[in-house]
Design an enzyme around this catalytic site. Structure first.
Site, PDB file in Angstrom:
ATOM      1  N   SER A 188       0.920  -1.132  -0.055  1.00 26.93           N
ATOM      2  CA  SER A 188       0.107   0.051  -0.053  1.00 26.93           C
ATOM      3  C   SER A 188       0.895   1.345  -0.113  1.00 26.93           C
ATOM      4  CB  SER A 188      -0.831  -0.004   1.163  1.00 26.93           C
ATOM      5  OG  SER A 188      -0.182   0.126   2.430  1.00 26.93           O
ATOM      6  N   HIS A 216      -5.141  -4.232  -1.563  1.00 25.01           N
ATOM      7  CA  HIS A 216      -5.248  -3.385  -2.544  1.00 25.01           C
ATOM      8  C   HIS A 216      -4.987  -3.640  -3.794  1.00 25.01           C
ATOM      9  CE1 HIS A 216      -4.807   0.453  -0.185  1.00 25.01           C
ATOM     10  NE2 HIS A 216      -4.214  -0.157   0.819  1.00 25.01           N
ATOM     11  N   LYS A 246     -12.447  -1.153   0.087  1.00 25.59           N
ATOM     12  CA  LYS A 246     -11.754  -0.267  -0.781  1.00 25.59           C
ATOM     13  C   LYS A 246     -12.217  -0.042  -2.259  1.00 25.59           C
ATOM     14  CE  LYS A 246      -7.241  -0.621   1.866  1.00 25.59           C
ATOM     15  NZ  LYS A 246      -7.957  -1.261   3.057  1.00 25.59           N
TER      16      LYS A 246
END
Length: 398
Positions: A188, A216, A246
């Site tokens: 990240s 991610h 996310k």
């Protein structure tokens, strides 16, 4: 005034003062509305380059509609933990959807990605085992490994030679019943991607359990299905962990894997056993998010178009953006105080990004981290680039 024991008050006073003196005290900005490509803070509009809302789904009208309809049908909460009577049909539908999405036999949904790592690692690994852990793994992985009480062996970041040496040593020592390798799929802070092909070759050679945290990567790589799918390894990786907060835009987490693994986690993972289920509204919104990704590739395509454009423009004006292979776009400045001042000036000029400094990243690699999304327009990105150019020249960075 609330009562506080003298020992607690002393601890807090000294601790807070220490954080403030080192520039590590966190101030929390409050948004006046939704967390979209533009946000409002204290009545001022900013271009938002700080969120993880990769596909713009957090404010997508179809997700909002799905959440509202499920809330009307099932209620605002599930009312119990999953193993009593907090498993609703919407939870079963969500887990079936996630398994199909990730290319596995089954999946289990948790209340957060952090809960996944706290629960799943310690449900399988124990004091008789060893965990090989990438040195830049997320804090939730580190905490999950500690909770398991397994021997933690730090592996240099994405260093396959170091991984092989430490895997060989751990396995051949005879000290451990099981050995796991755990890594982020996408890291990240720098936006680099795990070397999945090499990892699996080493894992197969030394019989390692493989755990990939794809927080991610989901919604970004592999057409949205994540890092493991990107490398064509859905049938080989033991644990595919991800977040629903996310790219999917909602809240929660999941682990996808074999039916046996998921059966075990549903009986042994403590956050699953002792926390009330995901809300029905969140579950329905995630199902809709996966539907949108699977039927319309434009969301992921637009994310990459915006990210590539933004990176190119930052490089043109002279910024160091590291070696990111994903939409995560760091602007690496080095000095921690420079990073903090740079962020402050960007925000003052209408671009919202936050500084990231030690200990989140190594000392001397202070930066701001940009997260361009599918929801940003080219006009927004161009405006942000102009601000970057202005502030960079004012501070003699470019």
């Amino acid at each position: 005034m609330s009562y506080m024991s003298p020992s607690l008050e002393k601890f807090l006073d000294e601790g807070l003062e220490d954080l403030k003196s080192k520039g590590l005290y966190s101030t929390i900005d409050v948004l006046d509305g939704a967390n979209g490509p533009l946000i409002e803070i204290n009545g001022e509009e900013k271009i938002n380059l700080a969120s993880n809302n990769y596909l713009g789904f957090a404010t997508h009208p179809e997700l909002i509609k799905a959440a509202n309809e499920a809330t009307e049908k099932y209620g605002v909460g599930a009312g119990a933990v999953r193993t009593i009577n907090g498993t609703l049909s919407i939870h079963r539908e969500l887990e079936e959807k996630l398994a199909k999405f990730k290319g596995t036999e089954a999946a289990i949904a948790f209340q957060s990605g952090f809960n996944c790592n706290m629960g799943a690692i310690s449900a399988v690994m124990n004091k008789d085992d060893a965990i090989l852990s990438d040195s830049l793994n997320h804090a939730s992985i580190i905490d999950g490994c500690r909770l398991s009480r397994a021997k933690i062996i730090r592996v240099n970041h994405s260093d396959m030679k170091d991984l092989e040496e430490k895997a060989k040593e751990a396995v051949e020592s005879g000290l451990y019943k099981k050995v796991m390798y755990i890594t982020d799929g996408v890291f990240s802070m720098d936006g680099d991607v795990a070397k999945m092909t090499e990892i699996m070759e080493i894992a197969e050679k030394y019989n390692l359990i493989v755990y990939v945290d794809d927080a991610h990567g989901s919604g970004v790589l592999g057409g949205g299905a994540g890092t493991v799918k990107e490398f064509g390894l859905s049938h080989k990786v033991d644990f595919q962990m991800g977040t629903l907060s996310k790219a999917l835009g909602v809240v929660g987490g999941y682990v996808a894997g074999s039916q046996k693994l998921i059966d075990w986690l549903k009986s042994q993972a403590r956050p699953f056993l002792f926390s009330t289920s995901l809300t029905p509204g969140a579950s329905a919104a995630v199902i809709k998010a996966i539907d949108l990704m699977e039927t319309d590739s434009s969301y992921v395509d637009r994310l990459w178009e915006n990210a590539n454009y933004f990176k190119e423009e930052l490089q043109k004006i002279g910024y160091d953006i590291g070696h990111s292979e994903t939409p995560i776009t760091p602007v690496i400045l080095g000095d921690e105080k420079v990073a903090q001042e740079f962020s402050r000036k960007l925000i003052e000029n209408g671009v919202y990004v936050k500084p990231i400094v030690f200990p989140t990243v190594p000392l001397g690699t202070g930066r701001v981290r940009n997260m361009p999304t599918a929801a940003h327009t080219k006009e927004m990105l161009d405006k942000a680039i102009k601000v970057y150019e202005k502030v960079g020249k004012e501070m003699n960075i470019i």
